[in-house]
Design an enzyme around this catalytic site. Sequence first.
Site: not given
Ligand code: PMV
Length: 314
Positions: A101, A104-106, A111, A152
């Site tokens: 998704p 969505a933080g995934l 990827a 990530d």
């Molecule tokens: O929202 P995502 O899955 O891109 O996670 C970001 C993680 C953070 O710590 C908020 C930002 C980062 O660059 O580490």
Amino acid sequence: MPAISSTAPGKIILFGEHAVVYGRPAIAAPVNQVRARAVVSPAPRAAPGDVHIQAPDVGLDARLADLPEDHPLVQVVYQVQAALRLARLPALTLRITSTIPLAAGLGSGAAVSVACIRSLSAFLGRPLPDDRVSAIAYEVEKLYHGTPSGIDNTVITYDCPVYFVRGKPIKTLRVGAPFTILIGDTGIASPTAAAVGNLRRLWQADNSRYDTLFDAAGEIARAARQAIERGRIEDLGPLMDQNHALLSSMGVSSTKLDRLVQAARKAGAWGAKLSGGGRGGNMIALVSPARAAAVEKALRSAGAVRTILTRISP
Ligand code: PMV
């Protein structure tokens, strides 16, 4: 030249999101149930240098030359071309699909980048090694959100659980005993850039308050690393709960995230927290395999639009 396909997993941050941007450690793991795929194929009828990009999931079907220079996919192509020192690319089509998704933080952006970098460099005859793949994906991440920590692109490139400190060499995490994580999606798209940018403004206005929160999150990530390496899964639940409380104090939770976190705990999860940028996106719950179905049902009743069950194993 035959077509070349590559895939890359999604990811969750188990501990330390946001604080990781400010140099504190964090822990992340790949999520193989969702993946991005990039297929590069020759375009024999097109002129040399003619690169076509298709990403049907986001309605993109365009020539590279017609896209803005700072488009993340344009940058992926240019950066691979530069890394391979090629004056010109052959005519090709890059097609991207993904089950991760968006916003969505995934880790969907990272990827997609990793899958594209791998398939492009392999198609061009010189597959790039992991450190170069991760470095290019990191440069592209900057276009998605201004000041990425690099977690990530690292966890997605190396496709294994990592203990990550910004700017330090990657440390893969030994998992002493497997554990089960249930991911619950609020269904609320939340671009990481906005959450990270907002927190930066808060931090600038009150360094000491936010540094204290980041320090506490860093301590939790250190404790969690020990627990994971020693297979003491029962210690992880309370650490997740504490991490969620800190993230709430940082202002990156939301009513719906809090509701899903509460629902998971009430249904028997050992611990729960938001995961990733927050303000929407996903939360994660640590569950015993026996409680997974009950927690999943509770998350759905509390409004989760999707759940993913994943296992973190050695
Ligand atoms: O929202 P995502 O899955 O891109 O996670 C970001 C993680 C953070 O710590 C908020 C930002 C980062 O660059 O580490």
